[in-house]
Design a protein around this motif. Structure first.
Motif, PDB file in Angstrom:
ATOM      1  N   CYS A 212      -5.989   2.769  -0.750  1.00 53.51           N
ATOM      2  CA  CYS A 212      -4.563   2.570  -1.024  1.00 53.51           C
ATOM      3  C   CYS A 212      -4.322   1.122  -1.441  1.00 53.51           C
ATOM      4  N   CYS A 216       2.294  -2.025   2.485  1.00 52.04           N
ATOM      5  CA  CYS A 216       3.056  -1.735   3.715  1.00 52.04           C
ATOM      6  C   CYS A 216       2.550  -2.601   4.880  1.00 52.04           C
ATOM      7  N   PHE A 218       2.832  -2.507   8.066  1.00 50.52           N
ATOM      8  CA  PHE A 218       2.398  -1.954   9.358  1.00 50.52           C
ATOM      9  C   PHE A 218       1.029  -1.290   9.245  1.00 50.52           C
ATOM     10  N   CYS A 219       0.434  -1.280   8.060  1.00 53.37           N
ATOM     11  CA  CYS A 219      -0.691  -0.374   7.823  1.00 53.37           C
ATOM     12  C   CYS A 219      -1.994  -1.106   7.498  1.00 53.37           C
TER      13      CYS A 219
HETATM   14  S1  SF4 Z   1       1.433   3.474   4.831  1.00 56.40           S
HETATM   15 FE1  SF4 Z   1      -0.649   2.625   4.475  1.00 56.40          FE
HETATM   16  S2  SF4 Z   1      -1.717   4.304   3.446  1.00 56.40           S
HETATM   17 FE2  SF4 Z   1       0.474   4.766   3.297  1.00 56.40          FE
HETATM   18  S3  SF4 Z   1       1.194   3.870   1.368  1.00 56.40           S
HETATM   19 FE3  SF4 Z   1       1.508   2.286   2.921  1.00 56.40          FE
HETATM   20  S4  SF4 Z   1      -0.380   1.037   2.910  1.00 56.40           S
HETATM   21 FE4  SF4 Z   1      -0.852   2.967   1.848  1.00 56.40          FE
END
Ligand code: SF4
Length: 502
Positions: A212, A216, A218-219
């Motif tokens: 990805c 984001c 949190f990820c």
């Molecule tokens: S939450 Fe994580 S896996 Fe989903 S789009 Fe955002 S960065 Fe990518």
């Protein structure tokens, strides 16, 4: 282990008695048992590893307790998933210590996060296999590769410009992670890669992309799984054709973000094109995809879903929050108005759309007002299915450094409140289905009682949505799991339905 609250106790070494028992076991041909934790993307990795092993002649055991070699394919998405992975490894380590198993291999996302630490802390672990090196499962389990497997099927895949730019900004850096290696995974299986399906015979996942590029905060999936990369269009179609010939009737396309599919190959609306091509495969009955990124949903994609009968009128769009401020801190963008407009467009383009989403509650700095905004949005949007996650701190995620962390009890109180709002919505929506007829894929006996069977309609994605219990068959019908039946909904509960076969 550096991650907050993650406990990996040092395990005990194997006793000499167990070693003697092991000696007897290695005289027999070895069997390999898998435990696959986490999401369907991880399940596909397990299926690929099992396929590579089976092609080399290894015997797979359906029960890990009976296996000589145990593979635990782990998840590291949030702290509770990491802890579940560690607990499972320790349980399996105990099987090895007692002499029931001979070898223990740990694979998956936890390896990408804590590669060195796992081996240091749990000496029963004989080998680790990261998400980008699935072919190493052969050496890790001690299975000799077939000659074909010595030809490396692992090609370097192209990346998206957006991903390259984020890489330059450090989005994929694992520098802060003690115990992880710097190399990012870049592997993605293709149609030539063997797979042993672990799903019921009529349904299968196809991973169309991996990694990805989104920011984001949190990820940590991008650090765990690497930059976004897609499979070749023809490879996905070839795999779907082969699965259909083998009896699969439902395909679910997955990836961290399926809506970016094909961009690095210059494909515009790649997911829509893929769905349309899949819809031409005669033996497939239902085609669906999961994990759409909100601002990547195009008119062309909605048109494809709305016009092809085989493409389920089902969309899973994880929105994560509805307050524009929180979304900004999450580095996702959007807000209630833009989301509501987008939902209204989806519903007008796709008649009888089933809409699923998920939210994170208790993100750092989430005020009472921002949470109320989320509650109002959920009341207004009227989702068919909704999941809620409590925010959990992840070292290596940008949100880790944010101020305004909320106490767990506040997060949990908010999570329960949001789910209660959704429970009422779901109850009303499910009640409105009573009396309506649908096609139902019968899955088998209910896990809850021997008196009922259960299945799914096109409104239910495998494993994540509610269930349809079947309590009535016409005397002439012979219930066969894996077959489609016409059914009528006779009862509705908060999330589940009861149906009779017509
Ligand atoms: S939450 Fe994580 S896996 Fe989903 S789009 Fe955002 S960065 Fe990518």
């Amino acid at each position: 282990m550096p991650s907050k609250n993650l406990t990996i106790p040092r395990s005990s070494e194997k006793t000499p008695v167990a070693a003697a028992e092991n000696h007897e076991r290695i005289l027999r041909p070895q069997t390999i048992g898998f435990i696959s934790l986490g999401c369907p993307k991880n399940l596909v990795d397990s299926e690929v590893m099992m396929g590579l092993l089976a092609r080399s002649g290894a015997e797979l055991s359906p029960r890990v307790e009976d296996a000589d070699v145990i593979v635990v394919n782990t998840c590291s998405f949030i702290e509770s998933a990491q802890q579940e992975s560690v607990n499972t490894i320790l349980e399996m380590a105990a099987l090895k210590t007692s002499g029931r198993a001979r070898k223990l291999v740990v694979a998956g996302c936890l390896v990408e996060r804590f590669r060195d630490e796992i081996r240091k802390r749990i000496p029963e672990v004989d080998a680790v296999v990261g998400t980008g090196e699935l072919q190493n499962i052969l050496a890790a389990t001690g299975v000799a590769p077939t000659p074909a497997q010595n030809d490396s099927p692992f090609v370097l895949l192209p990346s998206r410009a957006e991903g390259d730019a984020r890489a330059a900004q450090g989005r994929f850096s694992r520098g802060q992670w003690e115990g992880a290696i710097a190399n990012l995974p870049n592997y993605l299986y293709d149609d030539e890669t063997p797979r042993v399906l672990a799903t019921p015979k009529s349904t299968a996942y196809i991973k169309i992309a991996e990694g990805c590029d989104h920011p984001c905060t949190f990820c940590i999936i991008p650090q765990l799984r690497g930059q976004f990369r897609s499979r070749r269009f023809e490879s996905v179609i070839a795999e779907a054709e082969r699965l259909a010939q083998a009896g699969v009737r439902e395909i679910t396309l997955i990836g961290q973000d399926t809506t970016c599919y094909g961009e690095e190959f210059g494909l515009k609306d790649g997911l829509a094109l893929l769905l349309e091509k899949l819809a031409k495969i005669d033996d497939l009955r239902w085609i669906r995809f999961l994990y759409a990124y909100p601002n990547k949903i195009t008119g062309r994609l909605l048109e494809a879903i709305g016009t092809h009968e085989k493409i389920c009128s089902y969309m899973d769009v994880p929105l994560q929050h509805a307050s524009a401020n929180v979304l900004k801190r999450m580095k996702r963008g959007g807000g209630p108005d833009v989301f509501l407009r987008s939902i209204s467009r989806m519903r007008s383009e796709i008649p009888a759309l089933t809409l699923r989403t998920s939210f994170i509650v208790g993100f750092p700095g989430e005020t009472d007002q921002e949470f109320e905004q989320l509650c109002d949005f959920v009341r207004e949007a009227q989702f068919d299915w909704m999941g809620t996650f409590a925010y959990s701190d992840q070292e290596g995620a940008d949100a880790f450094a944010l101020d305004g962390k909320l106490p767990l009890r506040v997060i949990e109180r908010r999570r329960k409140r949001l789910m209660e709002i959704q429970r009422q919505i779901s109850k009303k929506k499910k009640k409105a289905l009573v009396g309506q007829e649908f096609d139902l894929l019968l899955e088998g006996m209910s896990e809850e009682t021997d008196l009922l069977m259960e299945g799914r309609t096109a409104m239910h994605a495998p494993e994540i949505d509610g269930k349809v219990f079947v309590n009535d068959f016409p005397p002439s019908a012979e219930p066969r799991p894996g077959e489609f039946y016409r059914c009528q909904i006779t009862e509705a509960h908060d999330y589940d339905l009861v149906a009779k076969i017509l």
